[in-house]
Design a protein around this motif. Structure first.
Motif, PDB file in Angstrom:
ATOM      1  N   UNK A 162       0.830  -1.303   0.041  1.00  0.00           N
ATOM      2  CA  UNK A 162      -0.049  -0.017   0.009  1.00  0.00           C
ATOM      3  C   UNK A 162       0.900   1.399   0.103  1.00  0.00           C
ATOM      4  N   UNK A 163       2.009   1.258  -0.297  1.00  0.00           N
ATOM      5  CA  UNK A 163       2.943   2.336  -0.438  1.00  0.00           C
ATOM      6  C   UNK A 163       2.593   3.335  -1.477  1.00  0.00           C
ATOM      7  N   UNK A 164       1.997   3.027  -2.567  1.00  0.00           N
ATOM      8  CA  UNK A 164       1.515   4.142  -3.320  1.00  0.00           C
ATOM      9  C   UNK A 164       0.179   4.561  -2.940  1.00  0.00           C
ATOM     10  N   UNK A 165      -0.533   3.858  -2.517  1.00  0.00           N
ATOM     11  CA  UNK A 165      -1.917   4.295  -1.745  1.00  0.00           C
ATOM     12  C   UNK A 165      -1.729   5.317  -0.853  1.00  0.00           C
ATOM     13  N   UNK A 166      -0.682   5.242  -0.036  1.00  0.00           N
ATOM     14  CA  UNK A 166      -0.042   6.034   1.214  1.00  0.00           C
ATOM     15  C   UNK A 166       0.189   7.407   0.456  1.00  0.00           C
ATOM     16  N   UNK A 167       0.896   7.239  -0.795  1.00  0.00           N
ATOM     17  CA  UNK A 167       1.243   8.630  -1.150  1.00  0.00           C
ATOM     18  C   UNK A 167       0.356   9.356  -1.740  1.00  0.00           C
ATOM     19  N   UNK A 168      -0.889   8.670  -2.217  1.00  0.00           N
ATOM     20  CA  UNK A 168      -2.089   9.448  -2.578  1.00  0.00           C
ATOM     21  C   UNK A 168      -2.631  10.026  -1.498  1.00  0.00           C
ATOM     22  N   UNK A 169      -2.895   9.389  -0.476  1.00  0.00           N
ATOM     23  CA  UNK A 169      -3.330   9.775   0.807  1.00  0.00           C
ATOM     24  C   UNK A 169      -2.678  10.888   1.384  1.00  0.00           C
ATOM     25  N   UNK A 170      -1.170  10.699   1.215  1.00  0.00           N
ATOM     26  CA  UNK A 170      -0.443  12.097   1.877  1.00  0.00           C
ATOM     27  C   UNK A 170      -0.710  13.382   0.806  1.00  0.00           C
ATOM     28  N   UNK A 214      -6.517  17.092  12.737  1.00  0.00           N
ATOM     29  CA  UNK A 214      -6.234  15.824  13.506  1.00  0.00           C
ATOM     30  C   UNK A 214      -6.307  14.960  12.433  1.00  0.00           C
ATOM     31  N   UNK A 215      -5.156  14.111  12.188  1.00  0.00           N
ATOM     32  CA  UNK A 215      -5.280  13.093  11.111  1.00  0.00           C
ATOM     33  C   UNK A 215      -6.312  11.932  11.407  1.00  0.00           C
ATOM     34  N   UNK A 216      -6.595  11.270  10.171  1.00  0.00           N
ATOM     35  CA  UNK A 216      -7.741  10.445  10.390  1.00  0.00           C
ATOM     36  C   UNK A 216      -7.479   8.855  10.086  1.00  0.00           C
ATOM     37  N   UNK A 217      -6.112   8.386   9.839  1.00  0.00           N
ATOM     38  CA  UNK A 217      -5.787   7.416   9.168  1.00  0.00           C
ATOM     39  C   UNK A 217      -6.170   6.103  10.121  1.00  0.00           C
ATOM     40  N   UNK A 239      -9.582  13.188   4.739  1.00  0.00           N
ATOM     41  CA  UNK A 239      -9.110  12.328   3.891  1.00  0.00           C
ATOM     42  C   UNK A 239      -9.120  10.722   4.275  1.00  0.00           C
ATOM     43  N   UNK A 240      -9.385   9.929   3.327  1.00  0.00           N
ATOM     44  CA  UNK A 240      -9.364   8.386   3.370  1.00  0.00           C
ATOM     45  C   UNK A 240      -8.047   7.788   3.879  1.00  0.00           C
ATOM     46  N   UNK A 241      -7.917   6.910   4.643  1.00  0.00           N
ATOM     47  CA  UNK A 241      -6.632   6.099   4.844  1.00  0.00           C
ATOM     48  C   UNK A 241      -6.081   5.499   3.506  1.00  0.00           C
ATOM     49  N   UNK A 242      -4.688   5.165   3.665  1.00  0.00           N
ATOM     50  CA  UNK A 242      -4.028   4.271   2.542  1.00  0.00           C
ATOM     51  C   UNK A 242      -4.930   2.971   2.395  1.00  0.00           C
ATOM     52  N   UNK A 243      -5.516   2.359   3.404  1.00  0.00           N
ATOM     53  CA  UNK A 243      -6.288   1.198   3.054  1.00  0.00           C
ATOM     54  C   UNK A 243      -7.323   1.381   2.024  1.00  0.00           C
ATOM     55  N   UNK A 244      -8.432   2.413   2.467  1.00  0.00           N
ATOM     56  CA  UNK A 244      -9.353   3.152   1.672  1.00  0.00           C
ATOM     57  C   UNK A 244      -9.017   3.336   0.414  1.00  0.00           C
ATOM     58  N   UNK A 245      -7.906   4.247   0.305  1.00  0.00           N
ATOM     59  CA  UNK A 245      -7.484   4.648  -0.970  1.00  0.00           C
ATOM     60  C   UNK A 245      -7.025   3.484  -2.041  1.00  0.00           C
ATOM     61  N   UNK A 246      -6.489   2.473  -1.295  1.00  0.00           N
ATOM     62  CA  UNK A 246      -5.875   1.517  -2.236  1.00  0.00           C
ATOM     63  C   UNK A 246      -7.190   0.577  -2.577  1.00  0.00           C
ATOM     64  N   UNK A 462      -1.997  17.642  13.792  1.00  0.00           N
ATOM     65  CA  UNK A 462      -1.632  16.724  14.676  1.00  0.00           C
ATOM     66  C   UNK A 462      -1.699  15.410  14.230  1.00  0.00           C
ATOM     67  N   UNK A 463      -0.649  14.540  14.100  1.00  0.00           N
ATOM     68  CA  UNK A 463      -0.636  13.358  13.741  1.00  0.00           C
ATOM     69  C   UNK A 463      -1.123  12.226  14.877  1.00  0.00           C
ATOM     70  N   UNK A 464      -2.333  11.715  14.634  1.00  0.00           N
ATOM     71  CA  UNK A 464      -2.808  11.019  15.900  1.00  0.00           C
ATOM     72  C   UNK A 464      -2.883   9.465  15.515  1.00  0.00           C
ATOM     73  N   UNK A 465      -2.427   8.576  16.697  1.00  0.00           N
ATOM     74  CA  UNK A 465      -2.663   7.299  16.498  1.00  0.00           C
ATOM     75  C   UNK A 465      -2.939   6.604  17.814  1.00  0.00           C
TER      76      UNK A 465
END
Length: 615
Positions: A162-170, A214-217, A239-246, A462-465
């Motif tokens: 999911x690296x590329x999907x993460x790039x789209x999410x970012x 507040x980030x939403x991934x 913004x959708x998470x990388x999982x949803x973007x993929x 804020x990056x929230x986890x």
């Protein structure tokens, strides 16, 4: 089922007690199968909002009327995945539900019964790092072994990371951050920046949302916010998470089109480090309307992700087939991808295989926001800028300050773990001048103080986890081994397994040159650090075309250089894939938000505390 050791990684208490709403016996829904009886308000609202009468014969529940008469018939509560608070207070019951609805057994069933579906798999970088650490493999070797396993032994058509999907999410996160900062700059009153609704947060309202973002991934954080802090949802990124973007790419982009399939003909499975990703995939908001041959969306949305597996479940699937990931990796083709019908995964999705540039192992969202501002600075300001980091108590809470000529330009932060998260929630409430609920029931509200003035810039992102140490320590990751590497190697050589069926991390037929068996058992904290190390072992410098031509990196402060190098190739690839998703839609920006952003809604509940009900 193995759980995260996150609570042992920090001295802070990240435990959240279960909400009383999770254990309510009934819900106040009228049963229309019987004639309604005139409503009677409870006399003592301080004791309970209602009194309940149980019919001795039918065991049905009724709202108490006057003099003990039966009023409305009440339905029993029905709990679904979408109702889960993800608080870990009733984790055993919650996991039982997840296992039955989204599990490796469900994948086996679909593969056996639905020959009409084309299975496609997407694997998160954190899951790959966890498996690589366990089996002492490189990231590329691990991915080769996984591709061979899922394609040849289970029949999956394509296996992506999911690296590329993460790039789209970012990239979409950068766009949203710039939009909100521009809106904040144009607003002159505090009221213009305050949240306007606590019920909805949609793609269309995303550009005008308040700061900080507040980030939403992290789905655990989203569940917590929707159930307990609905007043803060306007601050949450859409913004959708990388999982949803993929899932959007697989079912609505070049993958589906390249395979000549409709979105509903694809069975999309993901491998994630977190059980809460199963909750995310089940949300109705993570379903996208597609068109088969035009830019007009269809009426019936298609789920982005059909089933989610945890990293631990993949390990169990390997054990089910009596296969070793090391053996699979050694037997896989010496190329990065295995061909299917003459094509590889990169034919459909550009390959940025496991190559994080810098940031955090949970996606680098805070560094992404910093990049958006740093890369927009003119050279004169850039040469006078500097970035500083401040750790608060631990590495799980870090504040970043970007200054230009000693004037603060931007503040951002990363916040991991619920204890830190609760502190951030309270601070945002104080700074924004809004009431913040206390407790999981969400009923006790303190008076909101006026927003503070004259204090200088506040945190804007804020990056929230939810998990301490972030995604590499997710609850679905491989649990810390209970014995040393040397012991596991000797056990595999003798054909023995432990009581948990712990798989091999080495093979006596394939010794690791120059290394002796490590006889020390890693602590949970050391194990997470090892997974983190493996995660970053795939790091590359990237291309050097990301900086502006008129910027001299030698004049830039060293703290800023990583934010200016590389990224040009990724940005071009991202825009090309997004253009394929849009498919020539007339209103491209609206369609882009529909595909890459989502909605979050506060859960409004009128149920009373279950312990206060009179029986």
């Amino acid at each position: 089922m193995s759980l995260s050791s996150g609570l042992t990684l920090t001295d802070l208490s990240d435990y959240l007690a279960p909400s009383q709403l999770c254990i309510k016996p009934v819900t106040m829904v009228e049963d229309t199968s019987e004639p309604a009886v005139e409503e009677t308000k409870p006399k003592d609202t301080a004791v309970a909002a209602t009194e309940i009468v149980i019919d001795a014969e039918t065991l049905a529940y009724y709202e108490a009327g006057e003099k003990g008469a039966k009023g409305k018939k009440l339905k029993k509560a029905e709990i679904t995945l979408n109702d889960c608070l993800a608080c870990s207070g009733c984790i055993t019951s919650a996991e039982s539900v997840l296992v039955s609805m989204q599990s490796h057994e469900e994948v086996y069933r679909v593969l056996a019964e639905r020959a009409d579906l084309v299975p496609i798999l997407s694997v998160s970088p954190q899951s790959i790092a966890s498996l690589a650490a366990l089996h002492e493999l490189g990231l590329l070797e691990t991915m080769r072994g996984l591709r061979l396993f899922f394609k040849q032994h289970l029949g999956f058509r394509l296996v992506f990371d999911t690296t590329f999907a993460r790039e789209i999410s970012l990239e979409e996160n950068r766009r949203e951050f710039v939009e909100r900062r521009a809106h904040a700059s144009a607003s002159t009153t505090t009221a213009a920046l305050a949240p306007t609704s606590t019920e909805t947060n949609t793609p269309s309202t995303s550009p005008t949302g308040p700061l900080p973002i507040l980030s939403s991934s992290c789905p655990g954080w989203i569940c917590y916010a929707e159930k307990t802090h609905g007043e803060l949802l306007p601050f949450v990124s859409n913004v959708k998470s990388p999982q949803a973007v993929m899932g959007t790419i697989a079912k609505g982009g070049d993958v589906a089109n390249g395979l000549g399939l409709r979105p509903d003909q694809i069975y999309h499975v993901t491998v994630m480090p977190c059980y809460d990703k199963k909750l995310e995939a089940s949300r109705p908001d993570f379903a996208t309307p597609y068109a088969s041959s035009s830019s007009t969306p269809t009426a019936d949305p298609v789920r982005d992700v059909d089933c989610v597996l945890t990293t631990g479940e993949v390990e169990r699937m390997l054990a089910d087939k009596n296969l070793s990931l090391r053996t699979l990796a050694a037997a896989a083709a010496p190329v990065d991808q295995l061909e299917v019908d003459g094509h590889t995964e990169s034919t459909y999705v550009p390959s940025l295989f496991l190559s994080p540039s810098f940031g955090t192992s949970s996606g680098g969202y805070v560094h992404n926001a910093l990049r958006a501002v740093i890369s927009s600075l003119p050279p004169t300001s850039l040469y006078a800028a500097q970035l500083t980091e401040k750790r608060v108590r631990s590495d799980d809470y870090v504040e970043f300050t970007l200054s230009v000529n000693d004037e603060v330009e931007l503040k951002a932060a990363k916040c991991y773990g619920f204890r830190n998260l609760q502190n951030v929630v309270r601070k945002i409430g104080r700074d924004a001048g809004i009431a913040v609920t206390r407790g999981a029931a969400g009923k006790m509200v303190r008076k909101a103080p006026p927003p503070k003035k004259g204090k200088g810039k506040e945190v804007e992102f804020v990056e929230v986890m939810a998990c301490p140490s972030g995604c590499v320590n997710g609850g679905g990751q491989i649990a810390p081994p209970k014995d040393s590497k040397g012991e596991r190697r000797r056990r595999i050589a003798s054909g023995r397994v432990d009581e948990e069926g712990m798989p091999d991390v080495g093979d006596t037929a394939m010794p690791i040159d120059g290394e002796e068996a490590d006889e020390r058992v890693l602590t949970p904290k050391e194990w997470v650090a090892e997974v983190e190390r493996v995660y970053w072992s795939g790091r590359s410098s990237g291309d050097e075309g990301g900086k502006a031509e008129d910027v001299d990196l030698d004049k830039v402060h060293p703290s800023l250089r990583p934010y200016l190098s590389g990224g040009a190739r990724q940005a071009a690839l991202v825009e090309s894939v997004v253009a394929g998703l849009l498919g020539g839609a007339e209103d491209g920006e609206a369609r882009r938000r529909e595909l890459l952003r989502t909605s979050y809604r506060a859960v409004e509940s009128e149920e009373v505390n279950g312990l206060a009900v009179k029986w």
